[in-house]
Every structure is written in C-alpha cells, then in structure tokens.
Write an enzyme that holds these catalytic residues in place. Structure first.
Site, PDB file in Angstrom:
ATOM      1  N   CYS A  86       0.826  -1.215   0.000  1.00  0.00           N
ATOM      2  CA  CYS A  86       0.000   0.000   0.000  1.00  0.00           C
ATOM      3  C   CYS A  86       0.855   1.258   0.000  1.00  0.00           C
ATOM      4  CB  CYS A  86      -0.915   0.002   1.222  1.00  0.00           C
ATOM      5  SG  CYS A  86      -2.195  -1.247   1.176  1.00  0.00           S
TER       6      CYS A  86
ATOM      7  N   GLU B  19       4.209   1.408   2.073  1.00  0.00           N
ATOM      8  CA  GLU B  19       5.308   1.155   2.995  1.00  0.00           C
ATOM      9  C   GLU B  19       6.672   1.287   2.307  1.00  0.00           C
ATOM     10  OE1 GLU B  19       1.971  -0.625   2.736  1.00  0.00           O
ATOM     11  OE2 GLU B  19       3.023  -2.510   3.140  1.00  0.00           O
TER      12      GLU B  19
END
Length: 839
Positions: free
Chosen positions: A436, A438
């Site tokens: 997502c 990171e």
C-alpha cells in the site's frame, strides 16, 4: 531528457484483458497436492531442505499454459485469475469455507466439487504442522484474548505468507540464476565442517541451489511448450511469436538478459514464482523503470526495438500482474476487498547520489496503466524538489482517468524517515514502496509491513468500560471514567490502555514471526535478498540487512476528534457530564441499540449466567435476546443524546486547518507511534509504526461501538490519516494542511491520505496544474503520501445499482485500486461517503 509522447495501445491488449476477465476466478488444487506429496517424502529432513525440495517438486510438475496472444508467459494456474492454496501456512479457514467461498460478498471464487474433495484429503496431512498453529502456541493467552475481542488483528501473516518484499530483480536480470547458484557455491566453499553455523548455513545454501535450479527447469518447460505450440501453429505471425517465446525461456532466467524482451520475461518469472513459493502478497516490483532501463536503452540505441514494441511488452506485463490472485478467509477478504495483491511499482525519484532519474520508462509505465486500466500494478511515483514538472503532469493525466493511480510519495520526508531507522543515506535515497504505502530499500529489507491492524478506537472503549469487553477483562483497569476530574487524567488512561494493547499486539506478531522462521523459511526469496547468502540465513531467520516489523494503526481522525470533543464538552465548557457521554455511547446516541449491539449484549448476559452456574439453553437465549431487543432509552435520555450529538457536530474537527485541533491530533497519533518503536522483533530489528488501514477501516469499524466524535456504532472508522468522511469542509488544501501537521517522519512504515475529486476539478491543463500544485504544497508542508479518486458520486451510486454497466470501473480503495463492482457493498458505501473536493 525523457520522451512524453503518447504511444498508441496495441490491439493485442484488449484481447488479453477480455480473456482475463471472462470468467469468475477459480481455486485450483495442484500446488496443495504437490507440496503435500513432497513433504510426505522428506519427513525428518531439515525444514529449509524440505522447503526447497517442495518448491522444486511443484515447479517440475504443476500444469503450465501459454494463453492466446501472450508475449510474456508464466501462469500459476490454468484458469485466468485463478489461485493455488498454501496449506503449510493454514488450511482450517479454507476447509470451513469451501462451500461458501463461491457465494461470499467479498472476493468470491469458484471451486469445483472435485477440487473441494482433493483439498479436504490434502488437509488431513497438515493438522498440527502449519505455521499458524505453531504461532498460536507461542502467543500469550491475553494476546489471544485481545485478538478475539478485535482490539487488533494479525491475520495477515497468521494465516498466510509474509510477502511485502522487493527482491534484487536487477541481479537476476544481470547474471541469471546460474550466476546466483555460483554465488551460493562460492559461499559453500568457504564453509568449514567444524564451523558453529555449518549445519544451518550449508543446508540453507544447498536449498538455494535447489530452488534456483528448479526455476531454470520451470522456464525450460515453457520453452519446450512454446516450441511444441509453434510446430502446430498455422498462423505465421503467432508461430514466430511462439518461437521467440521459446528462445527467451531457454535463455532466461537461467542467464542474464541480453535484450529488453528477455529482461521483461525474466522479470515476470521472478514476480510470478515468488508467489508460488509463498502465499504472501505485496510482492512489489519496486523501481522497475530503473532496473529495466539499461536493457530498453541498449535495444533502442541499437535499433532492435521500437518504442511501440517496448510499450506493448510493458502493457503485457501489466495485464499479467492482474492474473496473479490469492484466496483469503472471508473476514480478511472484507479487509482486502478487490482481489488485490498490492504489487507496487514505482517510478521517478533519485539515485543514491541524489540525482533525478526520470527516464523514458518512467513515462511508459504511466502509459501502460492508461492502456491497461486495471488495478495492478499499484503504480506509484516519487516526488521531490527535482522532479520534472512534465512527469507530474503526465501522472496527473493518469489520475484524471479515475483509476486511482498513481499514488504520490514525498522523498523529502521518506528519505530522512528511513535514515532515522538506520538506513544509510544511499540506501534511503533508493527506496521503493511495498504494498500500500510502505517504504523500504529493495533487496536488503524484510520489513514485515502490514504486520497487524491496530484499531485505535478500541482502547478508548476500554477506557470507558474500565478494561472490560463483553463481560471479560481484556484491557487493564484504568478506573471509573465518571470520576476522572481532569482531561489529563482521562487522556492518561487512554495512553495506558494503548500501551498495554500495543504490547499484546507485539507479542502476537513476534509469535507469528518465530513460527514463520521455524516452519516456512523461503530459500528462493532469500537468494535475492542481501545478506542472506553470506549469513547463511533465510529472510525469515534474520538474513536481511534491514529487519523491521510494521503494524499499522488506524482511526486517528476518530480518536483526535473524539478526545478533542471530550476535552471541550466535558472538561472545558462543561456542557455535558462524563456519565451522560458514557450513556450516550452505550445507547449509540439517538440511534439506540443496533443489531450488532443487541447480539453482543445478549452474548455477554448469557456468558455471565453460565459463569454463575446457571443453566443456559435455546429458550434461555431466546428470552434474553427478546429482553435486550426491548431495551430503549427514556424519552429524556433520547432527547439529551440527540442534543449531545448536535453539540459534537459543532466542535471543530480535524481536516480543516485549525491549529489547535491539528496539533492535538499529532499528539494523539503519538500514543501509537511512540510506544511501538521501543519493541524489537525476533529477527533483531525494530518495530515501526504505520498509519493506514488498507480497507480494514470498514470491517473493523463494524466491530467497534459508538465513538465520542459522534460516529455511530459499527460504522466505518476514518481511513488512514484522512479526516473523517464529510468532516473536512474547507476544501482540499485545508484538509492537506491538517494531515501535514501529523509527524510523518516517525511513522516510517507509511501513512495514507485519501482525497476524492469531482472530475471537473482536473479538467484541462489548468485543472492538472492546480492538482500538481496541491501535491507540491502538501509535500512542502512535509506530508508523506497522497492518493486520489476522481469520480463523481452519481457514477458510483449508479454502478451499485447497475454493476453490469461498470465492469471496468476502477477506484482507489485504500493503498490500492480495485474494480468497483468487485468490492463489498459496505466498502463501496465507504468510498461514496468520502468528501468530494474541488478547486
């Protein structure tokens, strides 16, 4: 310089997409049967050896297919978008859901009766042998209880592989697996039989060799299949394509790539087979435009490929990335809705010396997402002071299509945030994004991102209940809230509940971490991560250079608004007593008890009766349920609860550039990020916080009671670091200003900021310029990440009513995009609820 000229879409691409989405995704049993066969044959051998032999057995025997029109080959299943299963991680949830997985609301899969029978037979072997069972045995009882009470959920790695990695694609492209085998053998030659780590290291290195050789043989199977198909093909154009495919697969990934086409095929085998070895998702291609560019430029300079032909190959890879799939348990599917594997591919940014590295492929990756218009890859773009303006305009053109891509990331925040976690400046400058949102350094990191979802609202519920939940002590006893005389005392109670719950989450994550190292080490993945070969350890055992664990907190806007409202209404203005506030929450304000609350209260009463030694049967349960359903607040209470809800609405909210509220929200975020970073994981690394929910803010909000910000029980909580839906009323710049005031440097596992725009806001060049200016302004204020939906509310509502008309409508969900019609109704509603912005 780089070329921003558009390239026409090949006629091949729509055909590939049509074939990919022609049928419902299918669960296949081949991998599960093959790994079980191998494990039965290797009983008593070291686990790393068993893992390698099993991987090899799978690749030698799993059915393979080359589909019509494909130029890039390699499929994990015969059915398009099908998936294999991974019983070594967990199987009981699948066993329980075999008869319902085809009809569930989120991410349904077709499964044949024959396949069900085969899996049921396979599962018999795995009882007591899975990583999830071992993890449970390592967990503290109080951590298990916290999971059962939905304080947090570590289900991501509890039931599945870890994934969440970017490997050294560039090394495979350069030297092939023969080169990696040579490196492993060189390390083996250094080993002395009397070394203290000889047993572990020698077996690990041999496992790497077995795994790499299996991949070479797998590619050779495709070379042979393509050659056979070419011999039978009567279409001269397709015949030549198949012969080229055969030639490519006979060379790569065994050897280094000698052309852009070979590099594309080699890349794909790496990407696909990582997801055959393990069921982990978010296996992210990373800085694709950087490691693929030398092969592209060499071919362009030599005149052996055109931009159009290269673009077609990229587009084919983009389609293939949507072919990979994964079945999750029903509850997890709600949190990861949209069949997403979160394969993040990022363009732009800097090199290790701080120079901008935008090139032709950076733009062509954006064009590929325009051409294919599918959720994968989860395209991202790095933005810094040196980013070319025209690259951002091209990215904004993609955003304007409504696909929810790309996501935008700020080098000026992420690089120092990673340095703060111990990365060198050179490594930090070369970061990419996993899953997502990171950040990590590719080929050196085991980040364990998404290690758990931590619901920041639930510890506040424990403050009001003095640690109790459904009749059980789940938190710690922090006292009677109605007797807390200052806000500082109340806020301190929340911090204590947070710290206790965080410690339980760490216990659960570390238990799962240990279980992965003991039962499911991954020699194939490990051969492409530094310093596994030299250390003689798999990634799961701590072989990576950088080791982190990154669980994410969510509900920050709800908690900021909740605690601010309590401070304002109870302690400063004294408009309401804490007793009244507590009652209002229990009664769900003016809405009264909903179905979930009735069920929870009935369950609590029945448990109390059983604990007291009373007999409980069906009639008793029915009587209790009927009694609870009749419970209602008095008219005076209802009137007061309505007044309180109106008062809460009048209190200033996060998301409107109000200094006092925004900096208070910053302090609230610290209640999660600061305690977490003191913990260590079993691989010798630190915990680091993230603030993003994937899409779990919807299902986990459904497990959360009413909150003091006026949110009703069992409705979604705020997503990521975004303001609560509908509460940011002063426009996109004000909302961005509020979010930028959070401390993004400390949450080095990533933050997620969603905004939704009406399509008219990005119309014309002027709309694009304003949009890019908004991103630049937010990033100048030290925000970390932004992503956007550009779609009007009416379109989404119509798509709910007539899904057959919107088969290709892609929207941004959380840190990923998905086909809108594949999402659960609750998640669709959450996207519709988001504030629609305009300039």
């Amino acid at each position: 310089m780089f070329n921003t000229t558009d390239i026409p879409k090949s006629s091949r691409i729509p055909k590939l997409i049509e074939a990919l989405y022609a049928k419902m995704p299918v669960i296949e049993s081949a991998r599960a049967k093959l790994i079980t066969e191998s494990y039965k044959a290797t009983e008593g051998q070291p686990v790393i050896t068993r893992r390698a032999e099993a991987f090899a057995h799978i690749l030698r025997n799993i059915p393979i297919i080359i589909r019509d029109n494909e130029l890039i080959v390699g499929s994990s299943t015969i059915a398009p978008r099908g998936c294999q299963t991974f019983p070594e991680f967990s199987y009981q949830w699948l066993e329980d859901e075999l008869d319902t997985v085809a009809t569930r609301t989120a991410d349904p899969f077709y499964i044949a009766e024959e396949t069900k029978a085969e899996l049921r037979e396979v599962h018999k072997y795995w009882k007591g042998k899975t990583s999830s069972e071992l993890a449970t045995s390592y967990m503290a009882p109080e951590a298990i209880k916290a999971i059962e009470h939905n304080i947090f959920t570590p289900g991501n790695y509890f039931y599945n592989g870890v994934g969440h990695v970017t490997v050294k694609y560039e090394e495979v492209l350069a030297i092939g697996y023969k080169g990696i085998i040579d490196k492993a053998r060189a390390e083996l030659e250094k080993c002395q039989v009397g070394d203290g780590n000889y047993a572990k290291k020698s077996h690990f290195l041999n496992a790497v060799i077995v795994s790499c050789q299996a991949v070479i043989e797998y590619a050779e199977r495709y070379a042979e299949l393509a050659s056979q198909m070419a011999a039978e093909c009567t279409d001269p154009v397709r015949k030549q394509e198949l012969l080229q495919i055969s030639e490519n697969c006979s060379r790569v990934p065994a050897n280094g790539a000698t052309s852009f086409y070979e590099a594309c095929q080699s890349f794909w085998f790496v990407q696909q087979l990582l997801q055959v070895e393990s069921s982990g998702h978010s296996i992210s291609p990373g800085r694709f435009d950087q490691y693929m560019y030398p092969y592209y430029k060499a071919d362009i300079d030599k005149g052996v490929i055109t931009r159009e032909a290269a673009q077609e190959l990229l587009d084919c890879i983009w389609v293939k990335l949507n072919d990979l799939n994964k079945v999750r348990d029903a509850a997890s599917a709600e949190g990861f809705a949209g069949y997403s594997l979160f394969q993040n591919l990022i363009v732009g940014g800097q090199d290790k010396n701080g120079n901008d590295v935008t090139n032709d492929l950076s733009v062509m990756c954006i064009l590929a997402s325009m051409h294919v218009h599918l959720p994968m890859p989860s395209l991202s773009i790095r933005v810094w002071n040196g980013s070319p303006h025209e690259l951002l305009i091209k990215a904004a053109e993609l955003t304007r299509t409504g696909i929810g891509l790309p996501a935008y990331y700020n080098d000026e925040v992420i690089i120092p945030a990673l340095q703060n976690r111990g990365l060198t400046l050179e490594d930090a400058r070369e970061y990419n994004i996993i899953g997502c949102v990171e950040p990590q350094k590719a080929g050196k990191t085991d980040g364990w991102h998404d290690a758990a979802f931590f619901n920041m609202c639930r510890p506040l519920e424990l403050v009001f209940s003095n640690g109790m939940d459904k009749g059980e002590l789940v938190g710690i006893q922090t006292g009677d809230v109605t007797k807390m005389t200052t806000f500082e005392e109340f806020f301190d109670a929340y911090k204590k509940q947070m710290e206790y719950c965080i410690s339980l989450m760490v216990n659960a994550d570390n238990a799962i971490d240990v279980a992965h190292a003991e039962r499911v080490p991954l020699p194939y993945e490990s051969c492409m991560v530094d310093d596994c070969l030299s250390r003689g350890l798999s990634v799961q055992e701590g072989g990576a250079v950088y080791n982190f664990t990154g669980p994410q907190g969510f509900g920050i806007a709800n908690m900021a608004d909740s605690l601010y409202a309590i401070r304002k209404l109870v302690y400063e203005d004294k408009k309401v007593s804490m007793e009244e506030y507590k009652q209002a929450l229990a009664w769900n304000y003016d809405k009264g008890l909903d179905q979930q609350s009735v069920s929870d209260m009935s369950e609590m009463i029945l448990k109390g009766m059983q604990d007291a030694g009373m007999a409980v049967n069906t009639d008793t349960a029915k009587a209790v349920l009927q009694t609870v359903m009749r419970l209602k607040p008095t008219e005076d209470q209802l009137r007061r609860f309505t007044e309180l809800h109106h008062m809460i609405d009048e209190v200033p909210k996060f998301g409107n550039a109000i200094d006092d509220v925004d900096y208070f929200a910053r302090d609230v975020a610290y209640t999660y990020s600061r305690p977490l970073q003191k913990y260590m994981n079993p691989r010798g690394g630190h915990y680091q916080a993230g603030l993003y929910p994937v899409s779990a803010n919807v299902p986990l909000g459904g497990q959360t009671g009413a909150t003091p910000d006026g949110r009703y029980a069992h409705t979604p909580v705020a997503d990521g670091v975004s303001p609560s839906a509908g509460k940011d009323v002063k426009g996109p710049t004000a909302a961005a200003t509020s979010v930028s005031r959070l401390d993004h440097f400390i949450v080095s596992n990533g933050t997620l900021f969603n905004q939704k725009f009406h399509p008219s806001a990005l119309a014309g060049r002027e709309g694009l310029e304003k949009f890019v200016a908004l991103i630049r302004t937010f990033f100048d204020q030290k925000g970390m990440h932004m992503q956007f939906n550009v779609v009007d509310r009416e379109t989404l509502i119509d798509a709910q009513k007539h899904p057959e008309n919107y088969a290709h409508l892609v929207v941004r969900v959380a840190g990923y995009s998905a086909l809108f019609t594949t999402l659960s109704r609750s998640l669709q509603d959450d996207i519709i609820r988001r504030t629609e912005q305009g300039f």
